[in-house]
Design a protein around this motif. Sequence first.
Motif, PDB file in Angstrom:
ATOM      1  N   SER A  10      -2.955  61.758 -29.574  1.00 49.05           N
ATOM      2  CA  SER A  10      -1.828  62.380 -28.865  1.00 49.05           C
ATOM      3  C   SER A  10      -0.503  61.717 -29.241  1.00 49.05           C
ATOM      4  O   SER A  10       0.506  62.403 -29.443  1.00 49.05           O
ATOM      5  CB  SER A  10      -2.023  62.281 -27.353  1.00 49.05           C
ATOM      6  OG  SER A  10      -3.144  63.024 -26.964  1.00 49.05           O
ATOM      7  N   GLU A  18       0.586  62.657 -32.781  1.00 52.95           N
ATOM      8  CA  GLU A  18       1.106  64.029 -32.806  1.00 52.95           C
ATOM      9  C   GLU A  18       2.545  64.060 -32.290  1.00 52.95           C
ATOM     10  O   GLU A  18       3.413  64.726 -32.878  1.00 52.95           O
ATOM     11  CB  GLU A  18       0.226  64.953 -31.976  1.00 52.95           C
ATOM     12  CG  GLU A  18      -1.111  65.233 -32.628  1.00 52.95           C
ATOM     13  CD  GLU A  18      -2.062  66.014 -31.742  1.00 52.95           C
ATOM     14  OE1 GLU A  18      -1.586  66.745 -30.838  1.00 52.95           O
ATOM     15  OE2 GLU A  18      -3.288  65.919 -31.957  1.00 52.95           O
ATOM     16  N   ARG A  73       5.852  65.146 -34.444  1.00 56.24           N
ATOM     17  CA  ARG A  73       6.800  66.181 -33.993  1.00 56.24           C
ATOM     18  C   ARG A  73       8.241  65.669 -34.030  1.00 56.24           C
ATOM     19  O   ARG A  73       9.162  66.398 -34.400  1.00 56.24           O
ATOM     20  CB  ARG A  73       6.437  66.648 -32.586  1.00 56.24           C
ATOM     21  CG  ARG A  73       5.243  67.566 -32.534  1.00 56.24           C
ATOM     22  CD  ARG A  73       5.027  68.102 -31.097  1.00 56.24           C
ATOM     23  NE  ARG A  73       3.842  68.922 -31.032  1.00 56.24           N
ATOM     24  CZ  ARG A  73       2.649  68.498 -30.602  1.00 56.24           C
ATOM     25  NH1 ARG A  73       2.499  67.252 -30.155  1.00 56.24           N
ATOM     26  NH2 ARG A  73       1.616  69.310 -30.590  1.00 56.24           N
ATOM     27  N   THR A  94       5.047  69.721 -38.592  1.00 51.02           N
ATOM     28  CA  THR A  94       4.369  70.775 -37.820  1.00 51.02           C
ATOM     29  C   THR A  94       2.897  70.921 -38.197  1.00 51.02           C
ATOM     30  O   THR A  94       2.148  71.590 -37.495  1.00 51.02           O
ATOM     31  CB  THR A  94       5.066  72.134 -38.016  1.00 51.02           C
ATOM     32  OG1 THR A  94       5.104  72.450 -39.414  1.00 51.02           O
ATOM     33  CG2 THR A  94       6.492  72.093 -37.459  1.00 51.02           C
ATOM     34  N   THR A  95       2.488  70.297 -39.298  1.00 48.77           N
ATOM     35  CA  THR A  95       1.087  70.344 -39.713  1.00 48.77           C
ATOM     36  C   THR A  95       0.630  68.938 -40.096  1.00 48.77           C
ATOM     37  O   THR A  95       1.285  68.272 -40.904  1.00 48.77           O
ATOM     38  CB  THR A  95       0.885  71.275 -40.929  1.00 48.77           C
ATOM     39  OG1 THR A  95       1.363  72.580 -40.600  1.00 48.77           O
ATOM     40  CG2 THR A  95      -0.589  71.362 -41.316  1.00 48.77           C
ATOM     41  N   TRP A  98      -8.725  69.732 -34.589  1.00 52.88           N
ATOM     42  CA  TRP A  98      -8.591  69.805 -36.045  1.00 52.88           C
ATOM     43  C   TRP A  98      -9.589  70.801 -36.610  1.00 52.88           C
ATOM     44  O   TRP A  98     -10.657  71.023 -36.033  1.00 52.88           O
ATOM     45  CB  TRP A  98      -8.828  68.436 -36.670  1.00 52.88           C
ATOM     46  CG  TRP A  98      -7.801  67.398 -36.363  1.00 52.88           C
ATOM     47  CD1 TRP A  98      -7.595  66.761 -35.163  1.00 52.88           C
ATOM     48  CD2 TRP A  98      -6.823  66.866 -37.249  1.00 52.88           C
ATOM     49  NE1 TRP A  98      -6.574  65.864 -35.261  1.00 52.88           N
ATOM     50  CE2 TRP A  98      -6.072  65.908 -36.535  1.00 52.88           C
ATOM     51  CE3 TRP A  98      -6.517  67.101 -38.591  1.00 52.88           C
ATOM     52  CZ2 TRP A  98      -5.033  65.184 -37.112  1.00 52.88           C
ATOM     53  CZ3 TRP A  98      -5.485  66.379 -39.167  1.00 52.88           C
ATOM     54  CH2 TRP A  98      -4.763  65.438 -38.438  1.00 52.88           C
ATOM     55  N   LYS A 124      -4.384  70.133 -38.757  1.00 52.83           N
ATOM     56  CA  LYS A 124      -4.079  70.471 -37.376  1.00 52.83           C
ATOM     57  C   LYS A 124      -2.651  70.993 -37.317  1.00 52.83           C
ATOM     58  O   LYS A 124      -1.714  70.326 -37.757  1.00 52.83           O
ATOM     59  CB  LYS A 124      -4.232  69.272 -36.458  1.00 52.83           C
ATOM     60  CG  LYS A 124      -3.999  69.653 -34.987  1.00 52.83           C
ATOM     61  CD  LYS A 124      -4.408  68.565 -34.044  1.00 52.83           C
ATOM     62  CE  LYS A 124      -4.281  69.059 -32.600  1.00 52.83           C
ATOM     63  NZ  LYS A 124      -4.714  68.052 -31.650  1.00 52.83           N
ATOM     64  N   ASN A 125      -2.498  72.187 -36.763  1.00 48.55           N
ATOM     65  CA  ASN A 125      -1.190  72.796 -36.567  1.00 48.55           C
ATOM     66  C   ASN A 125      -0.613  72.271 -35.262  1.00 48.55           C
ATOM     67  O   ASN A 125      -1.272  72.339 -34.228  1.00 48.55           O
ATOM     68  CB  ASN A 125      -1.348  74.320 -36.542  1.00 48.55           C
ATOM     69  CG  ASN A 125      -0.032  75.043 -36.533  1.00 48.55           C
ATOM     70  OD1 ASN A 125       0.957  74.542 -35.993  1.00 48.55           O
ATOM     71  ND2 ASN A 125      -0.006  76.207 -37.141  1.00 48.55           N
ATOM     72  N   LEU A 126       0.627  71.792 -35.295  1.00 49.55           N
ATOM     73  CA  LEU A 126       1.246  71.216 -34.109  1.00 49.55           C
ATOM     74  C   LEU A 126       2.157  72.187 -33.348  1.00 49.55           C
ATOM     75  O   LEU A 126       2.850  71.793 -32.433  1.00 49.55           O
ATOM     76  CB  LEU A 126       2.047  69.962 -34.478  1.00 49.55           C
ATOM     77  CG  LEU A 126       1.254  68.811 -35.070  1.00 49.55           C
ATOM     78  CD1 LEU A 126       2.172  67.645 -35.391  1.00 49.55           C
ATOM     79  CD2 LEU A 126       0.138  68.392 -34.143  1.00 49.55           C
ATOM     80  N   HIS A 127       2.153  73.452 -33.726  1.00 48.74           N
ATOM     81  CA  HIS A 127       3.000  74.443 -33.021  1.00 48.74           C
ATOM     82  C   HIS A 127       2.538  74.631 -31.606  1.00 48.74           C
ATOM     83  O   HIS A 127       1.421  74.624 -31.261  1.00 48.74           O
ATOM     84  CB  HIS A 127       2.987  75.787 -33.733  1.00 48.74           C
ATOM     85  CG  HIS A 127       3.729  75.751 -35.045  1.00 48.74           C
ATOM     86  ND1 HIS A 127       5.065  75.464 -35.132  1.00 48.74           N
ATOM     87  CD2 HIS A 127       3.306  75.961 -36.301  1.00 48.74           C
ATOM     88  CE1 HIS A 127       5.431  75.508 -36.399  1.00 48.74           C
ATOM     89  NE2 HIS A 127       4.389  75.790 -37.129  1.00 48.74           N
TER      90      HIS A 127
END
Length: 149
Positions: free
Chosen positions: A93, A96, A100, A105-106, A124, A146-149
């Motif tokens: 966490s 991530e 950001r 973002t990825t 993931w 992993k997409n962080l959107h």
Amino acid sequence: MKYDLIDVQSPDDWKDYHFLRRTVLWEAKGRHNYNENHADERVKANHPLLLKLHDRPIGAVRLDEAGDCSGVVRLVSIAPDVQRSGHGSVLSSLIEAYARRLGITTLLVNAAPDAVGFYEKMGWKKEMWDESELRGLASDCVQMTKNLH
């Protein structure tokens, strides 16, 4: 619990960072060629990070900015005496959130085979992103994103 994910800067932080990585990712796996002076550690776009719990270093990771709003999570390690206690999820966490803040973002990772289940639980997906990465220490790894959107 009080967690902090800090940039590795002081000599003591570097010592703790390398100790965790060497102990968990090299010595525990029978490897003995750990290089504390690897050039990748000092690249400006690479971010060596130390996870602390109540000021005790318990984890290490490096986040490398890879361009195109992506970042590679590298050499994740949690101290052996506190593994399987939820600290990896906290580190996930925090990394991530750190990514950001950098505009990433990825996230990409070369996951060790025994860590794939953990990464899947954290959202993931198995996805090849650069086959040339799968050599040396990462030769048996599974690439994930992993997409962080």
